[in-house]
Design a protein around this motif. Structure first.
Motif, PDB file in Angstrom:
ATOM      1  N   ASP A 363       0.739  -1.253   0.092  1.00 55.83           N
ATOM      2  CA  ASP A 363      -0.222   0.060   0.040  1.00 55.83           C
ATOM      3  C   ASP A 363       0.745   1.191  -0.023  1.00 55.83           C
ATOM      4  OD1 ASP A 363      -2.238  -1.439   0.121  1.00 55.83           O
ATOM      5  OD2 ASP A 363      -2.378  -1.432   2.132  1.00 55.83           O
ATOM      6  N   ARG A 364       1.985   1.182   0.511  1.00 54.40           N
ATOM      7  CA  ARG A 364       3.186   2.373   0.560  1.00 54.40           C
ATOM      8  C   ARG A 364       3.589   2.429  -0.690  1.00 54.40           C
ATOM      9  NH1 ARG A 364       6.923   1.558   5.180  1.00 54.40           N
ATOM     10  NH2 ARG A 364       5.105   1.384   6.280  1.00 54.40           N
ATOM     11  N   GLN A 365       3.344   1.308  -1.585  1.00 58.91           N
ATOM     12  CA  GLN A 365       4.111   1.315  -3.016  1.00 58.91           C
ATOM     13  C   GLN A 365       5.552   0.915  -2.886  1.00 58.91           C
ATOM     14  OE1 GLN A 365       3.007   4.787  -5.141  1.00 58.91           O
ATOM     15  NE2 GLN A 365       0.924   4.299  -5.433  1.00 58.91           N
ATOM     16  N   ASP A 366       6.033   0.029  -1.820  1.00 62.78           N
ATOM     17  CA  ASP A 366       7.270  -0.256  -1.680  1.00 62.78           C
ATOM     18  C   ASP A 366       7.416  -1.666  -2.017  1.00 62.78           C
ATOM     19  OD1 ASP A 366      10.218  -0.648  -1.098  1.00 62.78           O
ATOM     20  OD2 ASP A 366       9.620  -0.387   0.980  1.00 62.78           O
ATOM     21  N   ASN A 367       7.313  -1.878  -3.438  1.00 65.02           N
ATOM     22  CA  ASN A 367       6.980  -3.300  -3.976  1.00 65.02           C
ATOM     23  C   ASN A 367       8.269  -4.168  -3.683  1.00 65.02           C
ATOM     24  OD1 ASN A 367       4.499  -2.694  -4.694  1.00 65.02           O
ATOM     25  ND2 ASN A 367       4.853  -2.786  -6.818  1.00 65.02           N
ATOM     26  N   ARG A 388      -2.030  -9.252  -4.060  1.00 65.37           N
ATOM     27  CA  ARG A 388      -1.422  -8.098  -4.186  1.00 65.37           C
ATOM     28  C   ARG A 388       0.095  -8.532  -4.612  1.00 65.37           C
ATOM     29  NH1 ARG A 388      -2.796  -5.268   1.886  1.00 65.37           N
ATOM     30  NH2 ARG A 388      -4.228  -4.067   1.043  1.00 65.37           N
ATOM     31  N   ALA A 392       1.841  -6.581  -7.559  1.00 67.81           N
ATOM     32  CA  ALA A 392       3.330  -6.316  -7.257  1.00 67.81           C
ATOM     33  C   ALA A 392       4.384  -6.544  -8.494  1.00 67.81           C
ATOM     34  CB  ALA A 392       3.940  -6.506  -5.945  1.00 67.81           C
ATOM     35  N   GLN A 395       3.563  -5.013 -11.847  1.00 71.90           N
ATOM     36  CA  GLN A 395       4.077  -3.524 -11.639  1.00 71.90           C
ATOM     37  C   GLN A 395       5.894  -3.692 -11.790  1.00 71.90           C
ATOM     38  OE1 GLN A 395       2.676  -2.071  -7.922  1.00 71.90           O
ATOM     39  NE2 GLN A 395       0.470  -1.367  -8.902  1.00 71.90           N
TER      40      GLN A 395
END
Length: 602
Positions: A363-367, A388, A392, A395
């Motif tokens: 959710d913090r976009q720290d894949n 998720r 991820a 992405q």
């Protein structure tokens, strides 16, 4: 706990020990008469004093003789509830005088109501009590007594509970009734007693330990199902057990008492304090109940405070406590604290914590940080982590494919185009397909470019790329050419390319060719190609063949093919079968006998 009357009572007990006589403590029920008088006995008489405590109804006339036989031994006659020791064979003025001659003190208690009835009632009882100045003990505590209670509370959990609940429960009632309630509640857990009632009270106690002081009845019912392997509790069973738990004991209170809101209940305060005191047989609050409290009751600040205080010390040795506290911190919005706790739990082996931590990082976009934890959660069957993780990875794939494609890698450009196409970014996908074609991937990407252009209704450009695909040896371009001609109304040309596509083994080409034949009024020819499309994996083949047969009133064969379509999951098959049933009914018994379609093989 010292009461205001203690100095007066101590003086009377010392005087009676020296000269004999009656010391009487009166008060309302549960005012603490017995406890206060007992404390005065031990404070003012020697440890060698013998206490005679006869049962109610005992003939007391022989007591002087018994005491004379004991020689110089110090004795005291203890008569709790004095009104039950009166009468011809009980304590009389004459017997009291004889005991005073022997310097034997008589210590007694009596309710205010009983004292008034006997003191101002029969002459014999009045003569006994008239010379006695009773020590009166009230149920309401004075400010001085309350101050002493506050001073003593830090060193005694029961006194601390009495002080904390003094506004809600009478202090003396709390101290007197509490042990009785606890004893009855504890014994109720036996299978032949009231195990469900016990569990309901336990749920209320544990919710209070979590910071939820009161809860609606349905919340209690669901909470009590979290203990062990207990079966679900029906509303009827719960109501019966709740009535038992809330029944008034000792004329004062039940184990469950009504809350401040309509329909809510809470545990009597002393029960909560007793369990906090760590009495044997009562362990920590189940971890599931902490989460239940948060999910059901909502963000009550006390829950977070209690969870930190209780679960924090357990976290060093219990990964599940770490996970639970992490989830509570997450629920209350402290993601930084939640991340620390979930990471510790995940590193200690909790796959659930790994999935939840991965979700926070995602959710913090720290894949990059999320993926290793999401993988652990996904492997354990966590569907949210699986979803998720897939996103991820997609992405991350897009990032690296774009990086390689921007450096001129044709294969990366092709895969990036496919990824973007799947995401619906068709214009961006077309740009990368064209870059892939320019980087030497023309044969691999021509059909893809044609499909995108066809979707843009750029039929002439699409035709050029489909022809390129065919020239490069990609037979998928044949079906694309058929579609471009069909879109422009050139059905004969479209049929020619569909037939070539079908002959090459393309199931979609076979299906499209069958549709053209059906539209041209050639159902038997069309059905052969529907069969081939089905055999080659086209899920629409069986369905369209079933419809074609149904239109031809070949109902039995139609049902066979529609059921095949249903087996492969066609979304319209069930509705078509219902239509088939209706068509059979409407056709009636005079309809032509169904037969197998011409030249159709299953």
């Amino acid at each position: 706990m010292a009461r205001d009357c203690d100095p007066e009572l101590d003086a009377q007990v010392r005087s009676a020990a020296r000269d004999g006589g009656l010391v009487l403590v009166t008060g309302d029920p549960l005012s603490g008469k017995t406890r206060t008088l007992w404390a005065a006995l031990f404070t003012n008489l020697s440890g060698t004093t013998r206490v005679l405590a006869p049962l109610p109804g005992t003939d007391l006339r022989a007591v002087p003789t018994v005491l004379r036989g004991r020689g110089d031994a110090e004795c005291v006659l203890w008569l709790d509830d004095l009104d039950r020791h009166l009468g011809e064979h009980g304590l009389t003025a004459a017997l009291l005088a004889e005991l005073a001659h022997l310097r034997v003190p008589v210590l007694a208690t009596m309710s205010d109501e009983a004292y008034d009835a006997h003191r101002f009632g029969s002459p014999d009882h009045a003569r006994l009590l008239s010379g006695v100045e009773p020590v009166e003990l009230g149920t309401d505590w004075s400010p001085a007594e309350t101050e002493r209670l506050a001073a003593a509370a830090p060193g005694d959990l029961r006194l601390a509970g009495a002080y904390a609940h003094r506004a809600r429960h009478g202090t003396t009632a709390y101290l007197t009734v509490g042990p009785e309630l606890f004893g009855e509640w504890r014994r109720a857990r036996r299978a032949n007693a009231h195990p469900l009632g016990h569990r309901i009270v336990l749920a209320a106690v544990d919710l209070a330990r979590c910071g939820v002081e009161e809860a609606q009845a349905d919340v209690l019912r669901r909470a009590c199902e979290l203990y062990g392997d207990t079966a679900p509790v029906s509303p009827e069973e719960f109501d019966e057990a709740r009535e038992w738990a809330s029944r008034i004991r000792h004329g004062t209170t039940g184990m469950l008492v009504p809350g401040t809101e309509a329909g809510s209940w809470r545990a009597y305060g002393s029960l909560v304090e007793d369990v906090k005191d760590g009495l044997p047989g009562f362990g920590p609050v189940p971890l599931e109940l902490w989460l239940f409290a948060v999910d059901t009751v909502g963000r009550v600040n006390d829950v977070l405070v209690r969870a930190r205080a209780v679960l924090g010390p357990e976290a060093d040795t219990n990964p599940e406590a770490l996970l639970t506290l992490g989830r509570i911190e997450e629920e209350y919005g402290d993601e930084e604290a939640a991340e620390v706790l979930l990471r510790r739990a995940a590193d200690a082996g909790s796959t659930e914590a790994a999935g939840r931590l991965g979700g926070l990082l995602f959710d913090r976009q720290d894949n990059a940080a999320a993926i290793p934890y999401l993988e652990k959660g996904a492997e354990s069957g966590d569907t949210e982590a699986q979803c998720r993780l897939g996103i991820a990875l997609m992405q991350r794939s897009e990032h690296w494919l774009r990086t390689a494609a921007e450096s001129g890698d044709g294969l990366a450009a092709l895969w990036l185009g496919d990824l973007l196409c799947g995401n619906g970014a068709m214009e961006d996908a077309l740009r990368w397909y064209l870059k892939a074609a320019g980087a030497g991937m023309r044969a691999d990407v021509a059909t893809r470019i044609g499909e995108v252009l066809f979707g843009f209704e750029e039929y002439e450009e699409a035709e050029e790329w489909f022809r390129t695909a065919v020239e490069e040896g990609d037979s998928d371009g044949l079906n694309g050419l058929g579609r471009t001609y069909e879109a422009r109304g050139a059905l004969q040309e479209a049929a020619r390319f569909y037939e070539r596509s079908a002959a090459s083994g393309d199931p979609t080409g076979a299906y499209n060719f069958a549709i053209i034949l059906e539209d041209q009024g050639k159902p038997n020819e069309a059905r052969k190609w529907f069969v081939r499309a089905h055999e080659r994996g086209d899920c629409d083949g069986a369905f369209s063949l079933g419809l074609s047969l149904m239109r031809g009133k070949k109902f039995e064969e139609a049902e066979v093919w529609l059921r095949k379509a249903q087996e492969v999951g066609h979304h319209r098959a069930e509705r078509a079968l219902a239509d088939l049933k209706a068509a059979r009914t409407a056709d009636g018994p005079g309809s032509p006998a169904p037969g197998a379609p011409d030249n159709v093989t299953a």
